[in-house]
Design an enzyme around this catalytic site. Structure first.
Site, PDB file in Angstrom:
ATOM      1  N   GLU A  27      10.168   5.693 -39.327  1.00  0.00           N
ATOM      2  CA  GLU A  27       9.395   5.001 -38.291  1.00  0.00           C
ATOM      3  C   GLU A  27       8.588   3.844 -38.856  1.00  0.00           C
ATOM      4  OE1 GLU A  27       6.278   6.281 -34.758  1.00  0.00           O
ATOM      5  OE2 GLU A  27       7.710   7.743 -35.518  1.00  0.00           O
ATOM      6  N   ASP A 137       8.341  10.059 -37.158  1.00  0.00           N
ATOM      7  CA  ASP A 137       7.278  11.066 -37.098  1.00  0.00           C
ATOM      8  C   ASP A 137       7.727  12.246 -36.244  1.00  0.00           C
ATOM      9  OD1 ASP A 137       5.760   9.367 -38.598  1.00  0.00           O
ATOM     10  OD2 ASP A 137       4.522   8.652 -36.930  1.00  0.00           O
ATOM     11  N   ASP A 139       6.930  14.250 -33.819  1.00  0.00           N
ATOM     12  CA  ASP A 139       6.239  14.593 -32.586  1.00  0.00           C
ATOM     13  C   ASP A 139       7.099  14.102 -31.428  1.00  0.00           C
ATOM     14  OD1 ASP A 139       5.890  11.842 -32.647  1.00  0.00           O
ATOM     15  OD2 ASP A 139       3.767  11.939 -33.154  1.00  0.00           O
ATOM     16  N   TYR A 354       0.557  15.063 -42.183  1.00  0.00           N
ATOM     17  CA  TYR A 354       0.671  14.261 -40.959  1.00  0.00           C
ATOM     18  C   TYR A 354      -0.584  14.434 -40.107  1.00  0.00           C
ATOM     19  CZ  TYR A 354       2.860  12.211 -36.827  1.00  0.00           C
ATOM     20  OH  TYR A 354       3.162  11.409 -35.758  1.00  0.00           O
TER      21      TYR A 354
END
Length: 640
Positions: A27, A137, A139, A354
């Site tokens: 990312e 990431d 999520d 993170y």
């Protein structure tokens, strides 16, 4: 010599032609660079991409089940596709209400956009790839960006689909952890993708049409400049409402007098203050009647209870994103967004895990003592870390939240504070101290309570002796101190008051809203997520709905006339309808998104339940648009 090496060269060329080609996409370029360094053993070869801030890193790596592979690691910079309405629905081309039914277009960014170069780089690198590995990431948003990357790559190379796309699961950049992520990939979770798609389309539809509606009203009355936009957001307005509600409470507050009875007893030369069990009363005459009854006659106060018992001050829970933002705002007067930005930089540098997580319980398999060991050389907290490893370690408390994606925030490796920027230094130190506090024992003490009866009234004195500081030694942000040690009293003992008087006071107004309080309210009411709360807070300031002001030692939010008028106007318009200002609708949306993520409902289920409520609110607002402009004019006059 040439003839003897020819078979070897042919063998190498044949091996290269049969090796699988794997395209890895992170990312951020900083993540791509670090992951490539780890997987290549420091031998990755960088080359330029079609976007100057992103590099391509070439190396070889042996993936389980594929054997040696030729790998290219590259990156994006957030989303690579845009979702919008078609040109026929552009601003000024149609009434705002038509956007309720307008279709969406998901498309590449225009060539002038910086993302165009990133997208072209993905297309070029994907053409010869056999596999795609997503390193975004971990999520919901990262999953959606991963899907965007796959969609772009598949357009250039049909072989790259859900079956040939892997998803690396990782929470920090420790080499062993990254290698494990590369060797144990999963599939993209399309349920998470669907949840983000639902939220994106819903917020875009509702936000765009209400923003156009509001801006048109304000501009038609020349209440804002030609280039200004009066924006609406489904998280933005409930956030603003919290600030305005508190502001109104402060402005409307009228202090009330109250009265209490203060009693003190002196024993062995020590003065002990006793608190009245009624605390205080708002009836002055009644308090003076009680006071007179206490003083009349010879009856003395009597000790009716003495107890000393162990007490504890609990260590903190493992650190979540929301708690990080609240604590940095409270302890360091740091903006929540600045704290999160600093944490992101620490994460990409490999110092912490993170930083976007809702989890407040450590997984059982996490090597906590291993991470404590990495902090033993610190001059600031190394002694405490060493003490934990020598027998003082206690398992961390477990909270009630687990987002199933990431553990709580913790330090991954040691950092020299002198090498970090000021904000990063504060955040890193807080993360380390919080982690070490979690692995320490609770603070312990002895609490003494003395109960005194005087006629019909009960009074109490409390004493506290902190006997074991434990986690407090490394966590200065928590305050728990010994109180004056009480002299010995015996049950049944009669005492003589050294002073007894009626004390008058006044109720205090609530304080204006601080950022830490606002974040706590948003979190409790389901406004935004751990990753977006800071952005929503920042947005209401950027839109000139609130200003930040220093009052005493605190920085607080004060709503502007524009912010107040928006809340007041919608309160008046939608008095008998569901509120756009309260957290109910947004909380419902967040709950629905979680259900989509679990596969329990679909995007269409959410749209069919929530969109009609916003449509009804819009129709009512559209009919009473004059209330919005009139309220702004009245509010501006009232504040001038």
């Amino acid at each position: 010599m040439l003839i003897s090496t020819l078979p070897l060269l042919l063998h190498e060329q044949l091996a290269q032609s049969t090796r699988m080609r794997v395209l890895c996409v992170a990312e951020k370029n900083s993540i791509a660079k670090e992951v490539a360094k780890i997987l290549s053993g420091g031998r990755a070869r960088p080359r330029n991409s079609l976007y100057k801030y992103v590099k391509n890193y070439d190396f070889q790596y042996t993936f389980q089940g594929l054997g040696p592979c030729d790998v290219t690691m590259t990156a994006v910079a957030g989303h690579v596709l845009t979702t919008d309405f078609g040109p026929e629905y552009a601003w000024g081309k149609c009434p705002p209400g038509r956007l309720f039914d307008a279709p969406f277009l998901t498309k590449p960014p225009p060539d002038r956009d910086q993302r165009a170069g990133i997208l072209k780089n993905i297309i070029r690198e994907a053409r010869n790839a056999d596999r795609l590995m997503i390193w975004t990431d971990c999520d919901r948003e990262g999953e959606y960006i991963g899907w965007e990357i796959m969609s772009v790559a598949q357009g250039a190379n049909p072989r790259l689909n859900l079956q040939t796309t892997w998803r690396a699961q990782f929470s920090h950049l420790e080499p062993q952890h990254i290698v494990a992520a590369a060797n144990n990939p999963k599939a993209l979770d399309m349920k998470l993708v669907a949840a983000v798609e639902c939220r994106t389309e819903f917020d875009l539809r509702v936000g765009t049409l209400f923003t156009r509606f509001l801006t048109n009203i304000y501009k038609s009355k020349r209440l804002v400049g030609e280039k200004e936009v009066v924006s609406y957001g489904t998280c933005q307005f409930p956030t603003l409402s919290f600030v305005v509600d508190r502001y109104v409470r402060v402005r409307n507050f009228r202090p009330e007098p109250f009265w209490s009875i203060d009693l003190a007893v002196t024993k062995n030369g020590q003065k002990v203050n006793f608190s009245w069990s009624r605390n205080h009363l708002f009836d002055r005459m009644f308090v003076y009647v009680i006071y007179a009854q206490l003083l009349e006659g010879p009856q003395k106060p009597r000790i009716v209870g003495v107890s000393t018992k162990p007490t504890s001050h609990y260590k903190p829970l493992p650190l979540t994103t929301v708690d990080l933002q609240k604590c940095c705002s409270r302890y360091f007067k740091m903006l929540a967004k600045a704290a999160l930005d600093a944490a992101e930089l620490l994460y990409t540098a490999g110092y912490i895990s993170y930083p976007r997580t809702e989890t407040d319980q450590f997984p059982a398999k996490l090597d906590l003592k291993g991470y404590i060991t990495k902090q033993t050389l610190s001059l600031d907290w190394g002694t405490h870390a060493t003490r934990l490893l020598q027998g003082s370690f206690r398992p961390p408390r477990g909270g009630k939240h687990d987002d199933k994606a990431h553990p709580p925030i913790y330090p991954v490796k040691s950092a020299s504070l002198d090498t970090l920027r000021p904000d990063q230094r504060k955040v890193y130190e807080f993360v380390v101290r919080r982690f070490l506090a979690c692995c320490s024992d609770d603070a312990r003490g002895l609490q003494t309570k003395v109960d005194l009866q005087w006629r019909s009234e009960r009074f109490t004195a409390l004493g506290l002796q902190v006997t074991e500081r434990n986690f407090l030694d490394v966590y200065p942000y928590s305050d728990w101190k010994s109180l004056a040690q009480l002299p010995e009293f015996a049950e049944g003992e009669e005492v003589t008051p050294s002073s007894c008087k009626v004390k008058e006071g006044k109720t205090s107004p609530p304080n204006y809203m601080t950022e830490a309080e606002l974040i706590a309210l948003m979190d409790a009411n389901g406004i935004g997520t751990d990753a977006t709360i800071a952005d929503h807070v920042e947005k209401i300031a950027q839109r000139n709905y609130v200003t930040r002001r220093k009052i005493g030692k605190s920085e607080v939010f004060i709503p502007t006339s524009l912010g107040i008028s928006l809340i007041d106007a919608f309160d008046a318009i939608l008095i008998d309808r569901i509120s756009l200002l309260k957290p109910f609708l947004r909380r419902a949306m967040e709950g629905f998104l979680q259900k989509i993520s679990r596969g329990e409902i679909t995007k269409q289920d959410v749209i069919s339940q929530l969109l009609p409520l916003y449509k009804e609110a819009f129709m009512e607002s559209n009919q009473k648009g004059h209330v919005i402009s009139d309220t702004f004019i009245q509010t501006s006059r009232g504040l001038s």
